[in-house]
Design a protein around this motif. Sequence first.
Motif, PDB file in Angstrom:
ATOM      1  N   GLY A  25       0.810  -1.222   0.000  1.00 46.25           N
ATOM      2  CA  GLY A  25       0.000   0.000   0.000  1.00 46.25           C
ATOM      3  C   GLY A  25       0.842   1.269   0.000  1.00 46.25           C
ATOM      4  O   GLY A  25       0.346   2.355  -0.295  1.00 46.25           O
ATOM      5  N   TYR A  26       2.135   1.150   0.332  1.00 46.39           N
ATOM      6  CA  TYR A  26       3.023   2.311   0.278  1.00 46.39           C
ATOM      7  C   TYR A  26       3.562   2.466  -1.147  1.00 46.39           C
ATOM      8  O   TYR A  26       3.283   1.647  -2.024  1.00 46.39           O
ATOM      9  CB  TYR A  26       4.196   2.129   1.249  1.00 46.39           C
ATOM     10  CG  TYR A  26       3.805   2.394   2.679  1.00 46.39           C
ATOM     11  CD1 TYR A  26       3.921   3.672   3.226  1.00 46.39           C
ATOM     12  CD2 TYR A  26       3.311   1.375   3.488  1.00 46.39           C
ATOM     13  CE1 TYR A  26       3.558   3.922   4.538  1.00 46.39           C
ATOM     14  CE2 TYR A  26       2.936   1.615   4.804  1.00 46.39           C
ATOM     15  CZ  TYR A  26       3.063   2.895   5.320  1.00 46.39           C
ATOM     16  OH  TYR A  26       2.694   3.153   6.609  1.00 46.39           O
ATOM     17  N   HIS A  27       4.341   3.518  -1.353  1.00 41.06           N
ATOM     18  CA  HIS A  27       4.975   3.753  -2.648  1.00 41.06           C
ATOM     19  C   HIS A  27       6.489   3.684  -2.484  1.00 41.06           C
ATOM     20  O   HIS A  27       7.019   4.087  -1.456  1.00 41.06           O
ATOM     21  CB  HIS A  27       4.568   5.123  -3.198  1.00 41.06           C
ATOM     22  CG  HIS A  27       3.132   5.178  -3.642  1.00 41.06           C
ATOM     23  ND1 HIS A  27       2.096   5.274  -2.746  1.00 41.06           N
ATOM     24  CD2 HIS A  27       2.575   5.111  -4.884  1.00 41.06           C
ATOM     25  CE1 HIS A  27       0.945   5.283  -3.419  1.00 41.06           C
ATOM     26  NE2 HIS A  27       1.213   5.185  -4.715  1.00 41.06           N
ATOM     27  N   PHE A 183      -0.696  10.923  -2.329  1.00 41.63           N
ATOM     28  CA  PHE A 183      -0.187   9.684  -2.957  1.00 41.63           C
ATOM     29  C   PHE A 183      -1.280   9.044  -3.816  1.00 41.63           C
ATOM     30  O   PHE A 183      -1.015   8.560  -4.918  1.00 41.63           O
ATOM     31  CB  PHE A 183       0.304   8.697  -1.899  1.00 41.63           C
ATOM     32  CG  PHE A 183       1.744   8.902  -1.514  1.00 41.63           C
ATOM     33  CD1 PHE A 183       2.774   8.447  -2.333  1.00 41.63           C
ATOM     34  CD2 PHE A 183       2.074   9.539  -0.330  1.00 41.63           C
ATOM     35  CE1 PHE A 183       4.107   8.626  -1.971  1.00 41.63           C
ATOM     36  CE2 PHE A 183       3.402   9.734   0.036  1.00 41.63           C
ATOM     37  CZ  PHE A 183       4.420   9.272  -0.790  1.00 41.63           C
TER      38      PHE A 183
HETATM   39  O1  C5P Z   1       4.504   6.653   6.672  1.00 42.77           O
HETATM   40  P1  C5P Z   1       3.490   7.712   6.897  1.00 42.77           P
HETATM   41  O2  C5P Z   1       2.507   7.340   7.970  1.00 42.77           O
HETATM   42  O3  C5P Z   1       4.058   9.064   7.110  1.00 42.77           O
HETATM   43  O4  C5P Z   1       2.657   7.811   5.546  1.00 42.77           O
HETATM   44  C1  C5P Z   1       1.419   8.475   5.453  1.00 42.77           C
HETATM   45  C2  C5P Z   1       0.698   7.960   4.223  1.00 42.77           C
HETATM   46  O5  C5P Z   1       1.381   8.361   3.030  1.00 42.77           O
HETATM   47  C3  C5P Z   1       0.637   6.438   4.134  1.00 42.77           C
HETATM   48  O6  C5P Z   1      -0.504   5.948   4.782  1.00 42.77           O
HETATM   49  C4  C5P Z   1       0.561   6.210   2.649  1.00 42.77           C
HETATM   50  O7  C5P Z   1      -0.756   6.407   2.187  1.00 42.77           O
HETATM   51  C5  C5P Z   1       1.381   7.340   2.070  1.00 42.77           C
HETATM   52  N1  C5P Z   1       2.779   6.926   1.761  1.00 42.77           N
HETATM   53  C6  C5P Z   1       3.005   6.123   0.662  1.00 42.77           C
HETATM   54  N2  C5P Z   1       4.296   5.748   0.354  1.00 42.77           N
HETATM   55  C7  C5P Z   1       5.323   6.182   1.097  1.00 42.77           C
HETATM   56  C8  C5P Z   1       5.114   7.016   2.215  1.00 42.77           C
HETATM   57  C9  C5P Z   1       3.823   7.376   2.523  1.00 42.77           C
HETATM   58  O8  C5P Z   1       2.067   5.715  -0.048  1.00 42.77           O
HETATM   59  N3  C5P Z   1       6.569   5.833   0.760  1.00 42.77           N
END
Ligand code: C5P
Length: 298
Positions: A25-27, A183
């Motif tokens: 789900g992250y990027h 994102f």
């Molecule tokens: O890691 P953090 O809680 O700061 O990230 C907030 C939101 O940003 C995550 O829930 C995700 O939706 C997005 N995110 C992402 N890819 C990343 C960092 C953050 O998709 N590398």
Amino acid sequence: MNGVRVLAPAKINWTLEVLGRREDGYHELRSILQTIGLCDTVTIKPAGEVKVAFSGRVEGLDGLGGNLVQAAYRVATGVFNRADAVSIEVIKRIPAAGGLGGGSSDAAAVLRGLNALWGPVDRWRLREAAAELGSDVPFFIECGTVMVAGRGEELTILPEAPRKHLVLALARDETPAKTARMFAALQPQDFLDGAQSLALMLRFNHRLEYDDGHLCNSFERAGYTQLPHLAKTRDLLHGCGKEAHLAGAGPTLFAIFDEEGDAETCASGLRVQGVDAISVRTLASIEALRVEAIQADG
Ligand code: C5P
């Protein structure tokens, strides 16, 4: 040492390349981050009970910032195997939800401050603890100029970028730009391949100068679509004869200057036109990581 005061600097991204979506789900990112001289201050002192208080520029702070500071305290009790009650006072100067990393920086400052009081543990352990708190938090354990990969937790520490002055301009009246929403707004055409970050890393490694042409941000297109006031602020920065770069994934733009006086002139001109603008300089890690010992009543 009775208590400590540490800086929690804001950051900008010289480059912010989103490579693609991951299965979790992250990027996947490649980004070069830089601390700047706009700092919250975090004071930690022994106390009868655990307390967190915010003062200063608190507009727009939802529960999130406070929760992250409390979460940092909780994570630290595990790292140091201690749970002494402390008061944590955060003086806010970094605007909330501006894409400048204020909440993440406060959380990292709590870990660094408690490391000075209760530690030390090695930096790897602190970075690992920081990664539990958010993708940007490990960077703020190191500060300075750092290339990040993965979701933001894999760090390559770079030589300090040659010092620049920046004008930061916050695009006002936005509904808070939630990182997750930014994102989610990315389209396949916004994904980059990481080459710009690697090229800029090489420049920094060879202590070469850099300029607008070396910077990039995957959120540019989504930013101008999602944040309607951004374009107006960009046009006003263009009026200073400068390129405007998105500072992260939020509504703050920055422009680069070699001379402090030119940055100040631009910032004060923007303020006259109603823009929330300041001039700051890049902040080296040695400056950002200073720890001040204080007495309990100091
Ligand atoms: O890691 P953090 O809680 O700061 O990230 C907030 C939101 O940003 C995550 O829930 C995700 O939706 C997005 N995110 C992402 N890819 C990343 C960092 C953050 O998709 N590398």
